[in-house]
Design an enzyme around this catalytic site. Structure first.
Site, PDB file in Angstrom:
ATOM      1  N   GLU A  20      -3.667   3.547   1.848  1.00 16.26           N
ATOM      2  CA  GLU A  20      -3.989   3.696   3.271  1.00 16.26           C
ATOM      3  C   GLU A  20      -4.176   5.179   3.554  1.00 16.26           C
ATOM      4  O   GLU A  20      -3.244   5.970   3.383  1.00 16.26           O
ATOM      5  CB  GLU A  20      -2.850   3.147   4.129  1.00 16.26           C
TER       6      GLU A  20
ATOM      7  N   HIS B 293       2.986  11.645  -7.311  1.00 15.48           N
ATOM      8  CA  HIS B 293       1.570  11.392  -7.553  1.00 15.48           C
ATOM      9  C   HIS B 293       1.263   9.901  -7.485  1.00 15.48           C
ATOM     10  O   HIS B 293       2.155   9.066  -7.486  1.00 15.48           O
ATOM     11  CB  HIS B 293       1.149  11.933  -8.925  1.00 15.48           C
TER      12      HIS B 293
ATOM     13  N   ASN C  88      -4.801  11.484  11.616  1.00 14.94           N
ATOM     14  CA  ASN C  88      -4.319  11.710  12.973  1.00 14.94           C
ATOM     15  C   ASN C  88      -5.261  12.719  13.608  1.00 14.94           C
ATOM     16  O   ASN C  88      -5.341  13.865  13.170  1.00 14.94           O
ATOM     17  CB  ASN C  88      -2.879  12.231  12.947  1.00 14.94           C
TER      18      ASN C  88
ATOM     19  N   GLU D 203      -2.651  11.021 -11.157  1.00 11.11           N
ATOM     20  CA  GLU D 203      -2.522  10.998 -12.611  1.00 11.11           C
ATOM     21  C   GLU D 203      -3.477   9.957 -13.165  1.00 11.11           C
ATOM     22  O   GLU D 203      -3.552   8.844 -12.677  1.00 11.11           O
ATOM     23  CB  GLU D 203      -1.090  10.648 -13.012  1.00 11.11           C
TER      24      GLU D 203
ATOM     25  N   HIS E 144       0.819  -1.201   0.000  1.00 18.44           N
ATOM     26  CA  HIS E 144       0.000   0.000   0.000  1.00 18.44           C
ATOM     27  C   HIS E 144       0.857   1.256   0.000  1.00 18.44           C
ATOM     28  O   HIS E 144       2.044   1.203   0.271  1.00 18.44           O
ATOM     29  CB  HIS E 144      -0.976   0.024   1.192  1.00 18.44           C
TER      30      HIS E 144
ATOM     31  N   ARG F 257      -1.510  10.911   4.477  1.00 21.93           N
ATOM     32  CA  ARG F 257      -2.092  11.540   5.663  1.00 21.93           C
ATOM     33  C   ARG F 257      -3.188  12.495   5.183  1.00 21.93           C
ATOM     34  O   ARG F 257      -2.966  13.285   4.267  1.00 21.93           O
ATOM     35  CB  ARG F 257      -1.039  12.310   6.446  1.00 21.93           C
TER      36      ARG F 257
END
Length: 128
Positions: free
Chosen positions: A56, A74, A60, A122, A5, A9
């Site tokens: 993922e 990208h 936070n 992209e 993965h 964030r």
């Protein structure tokens, strides 16, 4: 070995999940909350993690902005009809930062959009 993965964030998990699932057609594969360390993870993708790499999304708790930096480029997604995909995404509210057209110095057709946190995605025309 295989790629599992890529982690991004995000500042609003629900908004990001909606972008990747509703606009880009991915599936929310799993979501996990960690109350002790105050974060939530959501995994999205086009197939199960056992079959291909996924994204993922990490939220936070209480973090409202990030500095993505200049090193990350990208995420790339192959599409069957680049122009139609861009129009559908535009109508859904996606920000298109590079309209469909050939890559500089080549013939491959590409476009770029941004996710809600400004990460570049992209879109690459597959086949001819």
């Amino acid at each position: 070995m295989r790629l599992l993965h890529t982690m991004l964030r995000v500042t609003d998990l629900d908004r990001s999940i909606a972008f990747y699932t509703d606009l880009l057609g991915m599936t929310l594969l799993r979501k996990r909350e960690n109350t002790q360390y105050r974060y939530t993870l959501a995994f999205v993708g086009y197939a199960d993690e056992s079959e291909q790499a996924v994204i993922e999304l990490t939220y936070n708790w209480g973090t409202h902005s990030y500095e993505p930096g200049t090193a990350f480029g990208h995420i790339a997604i192959g599409v069957d009809n680049l122009h139609q995909t861009c129009e559908t995404l535009r109508k859904g509210g996606a920000r298109i930062t590079r309209e469909p057209g050939p890559v500089k110095g080549g013939t491959t057709e590409i476009a770029f959009i941004e996710d809600p946190d400004g990460y570049k995605v992209e879109l690459i025309q597959q086949g001819t």
